[in-house]
Write a protein that holds these residues in place. Structure first.
Motif, PDB file in Angstrom:
ATOM      1  N   THR A  31       0.721  -1.263   0.070  1.00 25.60           N
ATOM      2  CA  THR A  31      -0.002  -0.250   0.182  1.00 25.60           C
ATOM      3  C   THR A  31       1.045   1.195  -0.157  1.00 25.60           C
ATOM      4  O   THR A  31       1.769   1.256   0.862  1.00 25.60           O
ATOM      5  N   LEU A  69       1.028   5.530   0.080  1.00 26.64           N
ATOM      6  CA  LEU A  69       0.374   6.725   0.235  1.00 26.64           C
ATOM      7  C   LEU A  69       0.784   7.980  -0.613  1.00 26.64           C
ATOM      8  O   LEU A  69       2.223   8.197  -0.748  1.00 26.64           O
ATOM      9  N   CYS A  70      -0.049   8.510  -1.653  1.00 31.80           N
ATOM     10  CA  CYS A  70       0.524   9.115  -2.767  1.00 31.80           C
ATOM     11  C   CYS A  70      -0.291  10.654  -2.698  1.00 31.80           C
ATOM     12  O   CYS A  70      -1.534  10.648  -2.373  1.00 31.80           O
ATOM     13  N   ALA A 101      -7.378   9.180   0.588  1.00 28.85           N
ATOM     14  CA  ALA A 101      -6.854   9.021   1.897  1.00 28.85           C
ATOM     15  C   ALA A 101      -7.399  10.469   2.606  1.00 28.85           C
ATOM     16  O   ALA A 101      -7.956  10.361   3.857  1.00 28.85           O
ATOM     17  N   HIS A 130      -3.974  13.482  -0.405  1.00 28.92           N
ATOM     18  CA  HIS A 130      -3.364  12.173  -0.652  1.00 28.92           C
ATOM     19  C   HIS A 130      -4.436  11.123  -1.180  1.00 28.92           C
ATOM     20  O   HIS A 130      -5.460  11.174  -0.760  1.00 28.92           O
ATOM     21  N   LEU A 167      -4.631   6.588  -1.544  1.00 28.38           N
ATOM     22  CA  LEU A 167      -3.941   5.357  -1.275  1.00 28.38           C
ATOM     23  C   LEU A 167      -3.951   4.329  -2.521  1.00 28.38           C
ATOM     24  O   LEU A 167      -5.071   4.195  -3.112  1.00 28.38           O
ATOM     25  N   VAL A 176       3.300   2.494   3.018  1.00 28.16           N
ATOM     26  CA  VAL A 176       2.604   2.495   4.191  1.00 28.16           C
ATOM     27  C   VAL A 176       2.513   1.041   4.891  1.00 28.16           C
ATOM     28  O   VAL A 176       2.812   0.778   6.024  1.00 28.16           O
TER      29      VAL A 176
END
Length: 324
Positions: free
Chosen positions: A252, A254-255, A276, A280, A282, A307
Motif C-alpha cells: 500500500t 500513500l501518494c 486518503a 493524498h 492510497l 504504508v
C-alpha cells in the motif's frame, strides 16, 4: 490482334488513371476531367472525355472509392484509402521516434508509408520528431534477426547466435570470444523501447532474455524447441522487467494527488486506489520488494510513501540507510 491491342491500350489507360488518382488526388486536391486528359497525354495516351467517364465508372464498379464533386466541371478524388492521413502520421511518428529502428531504415519506411497517401499528403509526413536524446541503433541486420526469431517461434525451432558486449573503450566485441548460444525462443517482448527475445537458454539452463539488437549470426536449427510448462509471458514481464523481479507482494502506497498519473503509468488503470485525505490517495499494488522498486519510490522525494506491510517498509528504511 487488333482487339488485343485495343484491350492493352485500355488497360494501360485505366492503370494510369488509377495511379494518378491515388498519387495526385485527395479531399483537398480533387482533379478535373481536363487534369486527367492532360495526365494521359503526358504519358502518351490519347483519349476522349467519354473515356474518362467510362473508366471512372469502371473503377468504381471494381470497388475503388472515387468521390465525384458535381459542378460545371466534375472533380474527382480517392475517398477512403488503406490508411487515412491521421493514421499515417501516427505510424510515421512511431517509426521516427523508435529507438529500435535505425535512421536509414526509418527513412526507407517513412518513404514507403508516404506511397500510401497522395503526394500532397505525403509532404505532410515529412516532419521531424524531437526525441529525448537517446540514440537510434546502428545494427541494420536487426530486421532480419526479428524475422528469423518470429519464424523460429512459429515453427517451434531452436536457434543459435552470438552476442555482443562492450569493452571500457566502447569497442563492440563478441561475448565469450564468439560463443554460440543455443536457444529456444518463446516470445518477443517490447520493453522501454528495446526489443527482447525470451526463451530457454541451454548455456544458463533456465529461461533467459537477450536484447535483439545485440544478437548476430543467428541460425535456425533443425531441433524442436525445448518447452517449459510454467512460462507465461505476462508474468515474466512483470517479474523480470521494470521493478518486479522476485516474488510479488501486496503493498500500500500513500501518494500525493498529483501523482495519480504516475501510478496509472506504472500499474495501469485497473490499479486499486481510494481517497486518503484532501491531499493524498492510497494505492494498493502488486510488486516485489527490490532495489528497482525502492529506487522508483525514492524518485518522488517523499510524495509517494510505503504504508504497509511493515517488512517492506523496513526494507525501504534499510536501503535508505545504505544510501547514506
Amino acid at each position: 490482334m487488333n482487339a488485343m491491342k485495343v484491350d492493352n491500350r485500355a488497360q494501360i489507360r485505366l492503370f494510369a488513371l488509377l495511379n494518378y488518382l491515388y498519387c495526385d488526388s485527395d479531399e483537398k486536391h480533387p482533379v478535373s476531367v481536363l487534369d486527367i486528359l492532360k495526365h494521359w497525354r503526358s504519358n502518351g495516351i490519347n483519349a476522349s472525355r467519354k473515356s474518362v467517364y467510362n473508366d471512372i465508372a469502371l473503377l468504381m464498379k471494381l470497388g475503388i472509392d472515387i468521390v465525384c464533386i458535381k459542378s460545371t466541371q466534375n472533380l474527382y478524388f480517392i475517398g477512403s484509402r488503406v490508411f487515412e492521413l491521421p493514421e499515417l502520421k501516427l505510424l510515421v511518428d512511431a517509426v521516427e521516434s523508435s529507438r529500435f529502428i535505425t535512421p536509414k531504415k526509418s527513412r526507407v519506411l517513412i518513404q514507403k508509408l508516404g506511397r500510401l497517401a497522395s503526394s500532397a499528403q505525403a509532404a505532410q509526413l515529412k516532419r521531424p520528431i524531437y526525441m529525448d536524446g537517446t540514440p537510434k541503433p546502428e545494427n541494420e541486420a536487426i530486421y532480419y534477426i526479428v524475422d528469423s526469431l518470429q519464424t523460429a517461434i512459429q515453427e517451434s525451432k531452436q536457434i543459435s547466435f552470438q552476442y555482443y558486449e562492450y569493452l571500457p573503450s566502447k569497442e563492440k566485441v563478441l561475448k565469450h570470444r564468439g560463443y554460440r548460444y543455443q536457444f529456444s525462443p518463446y516470445a518477443l517482448i517490447w520493453n522501454r523501447d528495446f526489443y527482447y527475445v525470451v526463451g530457454w537458454s541451454e548455456k544458463h539452463n533456465k529461461i533467459a532474455q537477450f536484447r535483439i539488437d545485440r544478437m548476430t549470426g543467428i541460425k535456425l536449427l533443425d531441433l524442436p524447441t525445448r518447452q517449459t510448462q510454467d512460462f507465461d509471458p505476462t508474468v515474466y514481464v512483470q517479474k523480470v522487467f521494470g521493478m518486479y523481479p522476485g516474488d510479488l507482494q501486496t503493498v500500500t502506497l500513500l501518494c500525493r494527488n498529483h501523482l495519480m498519473r504516475s501510478i496509472i503509468d506504472w500499474f495501469g488503470e485497473d490499479v486499486q486506489t481510494k481517497v486518503a485525505d484532501t491531499d493524498h490517495f492510497l494505492a494498493t499494488v502488486e510488486v516485489a520488494p527490490s532495489p528497482p522498486f525502492f529506487g522508483w519510490v525514492f524518485t518522488f522525494a517523499g510524495d509517494i510513501r510505503i504504508v504497509s506491510p511493515e517488512n517492506v517498509l523496513e526494507e525501504m528504511r534499510e536501503m535508505a540507510r545504505w544510501l547514506q
